[in-house]
Design a protein around this motif. Structure first.
Motif, PDB file in Angstrom:
ATOM      1  N   HIS A 211      44.057  -8.738  79.364  1.00 48.12           N
ATOM      2  CA  HIS A 211      45.024  -8.265  78.365  1.00 48.12           C
ATOM      3  C   HIS A 211      45.328  -9.303  77.300  1.00 48.12           C
ATOM      4  O   HIS A 211      45.766  -8.969  76.199  1.00 48.12           O
ATOM      5  N   ASP A 212      45.030 -10.578  77.573  1.00 43.78           N
ATOM      6  CA  ASP A 212      45.234 -11.569  76.524  1.00 43.78           C
ATOM      7  C   ASP A 212      44.136 -11.490  75.468  1.00 43.78           C
ATOM      8  O   ASP A 212      44.370 -11.827  74.301  1.00 43.78           O
ATOM      9  N   ILE A 213      42.933 -11.033  75.846  1.00 46.57           N
ATOM     10  CA  ILE A 213      41.924 -10.724  74.833  1.00 46.57           C
ATOM     11  C   ILE A 213      42.436  -9.594  73.941  1.00 46.57           C
ATOM     12  O   ILE A 213      42.392  -9.672  72.705  1.00 46.57           O
ATOM     13  N   ASP A 214      42.923  -8.532  74.553  1.00 50.23           N
ATOM     14  CA  ASP A 214      43.431  -7.377  73.817  1.00 50.23           C
ATOM     15  C   ASP A 214      44.546  -7.796  72.864  1.00 50.23           C
ATOM     16  O   ASP A 214      44.510  -7.511  71.661  1.00 50.23           O
ATOM     17  N   ASP A 215      45.565  -8.493  73.391  1.00 51.83           N
ATOM     18  CA  ASP A 215      46.694  -8.890  72.559  1.00 51.83           C
ATOM     19  C   ASP A 215      46.284  -9.914  71.502  1.00 51.83           C
ATOM     20  O   ASP A 215      46.808  -9.908  70.378  1.00 51.83           O
ATOM     21  N   GLY A 216      45.360 -10.798  71.861  1.00 50.10           N
ATOM     22  CA  GLY A 216      44.906 -11.801  70.895  1.00 50.10           C
ATOM     23  C   GLY A 216      44.212 -11.176  69.701  1.00 50.10           C
ATOM     24  O   GLY A 216      44.449 -11.557  68.547  1.00 50.10           O
ATOM     25  N   VAL A 217      43.353 -10.183  69.949  1.00 49.95           N
ATOM     26  CA  VAL A 217      42.673  -9.490  68.853  1.00 49.95           C
ATOM     27  C   VAL A 217      43.669  -8.639  68.070  1.00 49.95           C
ATOM     28  O   VAL A 217      43.650  -8.589  66.834  1.00 49.95           O
ATOM     29  N   LEU A 224      37.083 -10.411  67.110  1.00 48.27           N
ATOM     30  CA  LEU A 224      36.140  -9.881  68.091  1.00 48.27           C
ATOM     31  C   LEU A 224      34.865 -10.720  68.108  1.00 48.27           C
ATOM     32  O   LEU A 224      34.267 -10.940  69.167  1.00 48.27           O
ATOM     33  N   GLU A 225      34.468 -11.226  66.947  1.00 53.32           N
ATOM     34  CA  GLU A 225      33.257 -12.038  66.864  1.00 53.32           C
ATOM     35  C   GLU A 225      33.415 -13.338  67.653  1.00 53.32           C
ATOM     36  O   GLU A 225      32.440 -13.855  68.221  1.00 53.32           O
ATOM     37  N   GLN A 226      34.628 -13.879  67.702  1.00 55.62           N
ATOM     38  CA  GLN A 226      34.880 -15.074  68.514  1.00 55.62           C
ATOM     39  C   GLN A 226      34.719 -14.765  69.999  1.00 55.62           C
ATOM     40  O   GLN A 226      34.051 -15.492  70.730  1.00 55.62           O
ATOM     41  N   VAL A 227      35.367 -13.694  70.434  1.00 54.81           N
ATOM     42  CA  VAL A 227      35.334 -13.341  71.848  1.00 54.81           C
ATOM     43  C   VAL A 227      33.908 -12.997  72.276  1.00 54.81           C
ATOM     44  O   VAL A 227      33.519 -13.212  73.430  1.00 54.81           O
ATOM     45  N   ARG A 250      39.019  -0.326  67.501  1.00 51.53           N
ATOM     46  CA  ARG A 250      39.542  -0.822  68.771  1.00 51.53           C
ATOM     47  C   ARG A 250      38.864  -0.174  69.977  1.00 51.53           C
ATOM     48  O   ARG A 250      38.928  -0.707  71.084  1.00 51.53           O
ATOM     49  N   ARG A 251      38.209   0.963  69.760  1.00 51.22           N
ATOM     50  CA  ARG A 251      37.521   1.606  70.878  1.00 51.22           C
ATOM     51  C   ARG A 251      36.438   0.690  71.450  1.00 51.22           C
ATOM     52  O   ARG A 251      36.190   0.688  72.655  1.00 51.22           O
ATOM     53  N   VAL A 252      35.784  -0.071  70.589  1.00 55.89           N
ATOM     54  CA  VAL A 252      34.759  -1.013  71.053  1.00 55.89           C
ATOM     55  C   VAL A 252      35.393  -2.067  71.961  1.00 55.89           C
ATOM     56  O   VAL A 252      34.870  -2.384  73.035  1.00 55.89           O
ATOM     57  N   SER A 256      34.853  -2.412  76.095  1.00 52.77           N
ATOM     58  CA  SER A 256      34.297  -3.673  76.596  1.00 52.77           C
ATOM     59  C   SER A 256      35.209  -4.280  77.656  1.00 52.77           C
ATOM     60  O   SER A 256      34.740  -4.757  78.697  1.00 52.77           O
ATOM     61  N   ILE A 257      36.522  -4.266  77.400  1.00 49.34           N
ATOM     62  CA  ILE A 257      37.476  -4.809  78.377  1.00 49.34           C
ATOM     63  C   ILE A 257      37.464  -3.968  79.645  1.00 49.34           C
ATOM     64  O   ILE A 257      37.515  -4.512  80.757  1.00 49.34           O
ATOM     65  N   ARG A 258      37.391  -2.638  79.480  1.00 49.28           N
ATOM     66  CA  ARG A 258      37.367  -1.767  80.659  1.00 49.28           C
ATOM     67  C   ARG A 258      36.169  -2.084  81.548  1.00 49.28           C
ATOM     68  O   ARG A 258      36.296  -2.193  82.777  1.00 49.28           O
ATOM     69  N   ARG A 259      35.012  -2.266  80.940  1.00 49.04           N
ATOM     70  CA  ARG A 259      33.817  -2.589  81.725  1.00 49.04           C
ATOM     71  C   ARG A 259      33.930  -3.968  82.370  1.00 49.04           C
ATOM     72  O   ARG A 259      33.478  -4.170  83.503  1.00 49.04           O
ATOM     73  N   MET A 260      34.511  -4.914  81.644  1.00 50.09           N
ATOM     74  CA  MET A 260      34.690  -6.246  82.207  1.00 50.09           C
ATOM     75  C   MET A 260      35.615  -6.209  83.418  1.00 50.09           C
ATOM     76  O   MET A 260      35.333  -6.833  84.458  1.00 50.09           O
ATOM     77  N   LEU A 261      36.724  -5.477  83.305  1.00 48.59           N
ATOM     78  CA  LEU A 261      37.655  -5.351  84.426  1.00 48.59           C
ATOM     79  C   LEU A 261      36.980  -4.711  85.630  1.00 48.59           C
ATOM     80  O   LEU A 261      37.126  -5.192  86.767  1.00 48.59           O
ATOM     81  N   SER A 262      36.223  -3.637  85.406  1.00 50.71           N
ATOM     82  CA  SER A 262      35.546  -2.965  86.515  1.00 50.71           C
ATOM     83  C   SER A 262      34.574  -3.906  87.211  1.00 50.71           C
ATOM     84  O   SER A 262      34.516  -3.960  88.442  1.00 50.71           O
TER      85      SER A 262
END
Length: 387
Positions: A211-217, A224-227, A250-252, A256-262
């Protein structure tokens, strides 16, 4: 069939799980509830506590007034609980205990996140310091006043043990003297907490990295290019862009975060299952003696650490975040000095205590961000941060 469908999920309690029927009990005797086990009762007491409600106005990374959609300590705790409970079910651990620990793990956090904690620790350096995990235990043991015959929430040993995630040796010795063979004993003899507590701890890490990726972006402090340069995230972003070439905005990021979490959840289940199979603990107490068992696999652990280092360097140490947290630390330090000089400004129940410095620390730690800012302006006549 995808990986999630192929994975067998069970609600059956494993032999190494914590069993409320064999709990080490509560500090104050309590009759059992007719419809809830001990860990369910703990979870419910936490959810109904004052400290839990305050988390909605306590900082995770961004101060509460900086945006309505950034995570707070409350939403973070809910995300940790969701992840932890999902993994617990797959491993046969006790879901209610896992959830209770996850929901309570930040009850003792100060306003303004880790910046507030560091400032309060500095203020209390000559008086035993300040540890937010220990403060969470103080909240559930002493500072909540909801029952007629005792202070605190009177939670079970297993929930209290999980809440005390970290503890200095000095504080562990002090707690052990007050509660022999209690929740601090493991810090002195090198054993582990329950598997449920280990899981809540790891779920905390998984949740805040995502969620810090999400909030940071969302904040604009990260691009997104940094992450995309972080190995753990890069593979999932590339897969999303390959699978959905027309996807925009933001869908991208969300996908991506959803897949990372899974992937992290499945990795913890696989790695922990292998560790449990190798150690073969036959009981919850045997699991405590077997070393840390809830874990990532080696590759996921390394990639998770790389992500943590990226977030630390690029988000938590971003000049805009540092500027805000520096002012927040000044608020905490000046509040501490003001209350020591004018104890009558404290709430009467805190002002009456003999342990003045600890009473002030308890009072400040219990504040929300916005109450701390209002009190600071009232006591000093200055406004350091917009509310």
């Amino acid at each position: 069939m995808n990986q999630g469908e192929a994975m067998q999920v069970t609600a059956t309690l494993a032999p190494y799980a914590s069993d409320p029927a064999h709990s080490r009990g509560r500090r104050h005797p309590a009759s059992p509830a007719p419809t809830r086990n001990a860990f369910q009762r703990d979870r419910d007491r936490i959810v109904h506590s004052t400290a839990f409600r305050r988390l909605v106005y306590k900082t995770q990374v961004f101060l509460n007034h900086e945006g309505d959609l950034f995570r707070t300590r409350l939403t973070h705790s809910l995300e940790v609980a969701q992840l932890a409970r999902s993994i617990a079910r797959s491993l046969g651990l006790h879901e209610d205990l896992t959830e209770a620990i996850a929901l309570a793990h930040d009850l003792g956090h100060t306003p303004f996140g880790h910046a507030g904690q560091d400032a309060l620790h500095e203020c209390m350096a000559a008086h035993g310091g300040f540890e937010h995990n220990l403060q969470s235990l103080r909240v559930v043991d002493e500072l909540e006043h909801r029952y007629p015959h005792h202070d605190g929430l009177n939670l079970s040993f297993e929930t209290r043990e999980g809440i005390l995630k970290h503890c200095s040796a000095a504080n562990a010795r002090r707690l052990e003297a007050a509660e022999p063979d209690g929740v601090a004993r493991r810090f002195l003899d090198g054993t582990q907490p329950s598997l449920e507590a280990q899981l809540a701890n790891l779920a905390d890490e998984i949740a805040y990295n995502a969620h810090d990726i999400d909030d940071g972006v969302r904040s604009g402090l990260l691009r997104l290019e940094q992450v995309a340069e972080v190995p753990l995230f890069a593979g999932f972003l590339a897969a999303v862009q390959r699978d959905h070439p027309g996807l925009q905005g933001r869908r991208v990021l969300y996908e991506s975060i959803r897949r990372m979490l899974s992937a992290q959840v499945y990795d913890v289940i696989d790695a922990t299952g292998a560790a449990l199979h190798q150690a073969g603990p036959g009981s919850a107490d045997a699991a405590r003696m077997a070393g840390p068992l809830v874990r990532f696999g080696d590759d996921m652990r390394q990639r998770s650490l790389q992500l943590k280092r990226f977030l630390f360097a690029n988000l938590y140490r971003h000049p805009q975040v540092i500027e805000t947290t520096t002012q927040a630390q000044q608020v905490v330090r000046e509040l501490f000095a003001a209350y020591l000089a004018q104890p009558g400004e404290l709430r009467p129940s805190f002002a009456a205590r003999a342990d003045r410095e600890r009473a002030v620390a308890d009072y400040i730690a219990g504040m929300t961000d916005r109450f701390a800012l209002r009190e600071h302006e009232r006591l000093t006549g200055r406004r350091l941060l917009a509310t």
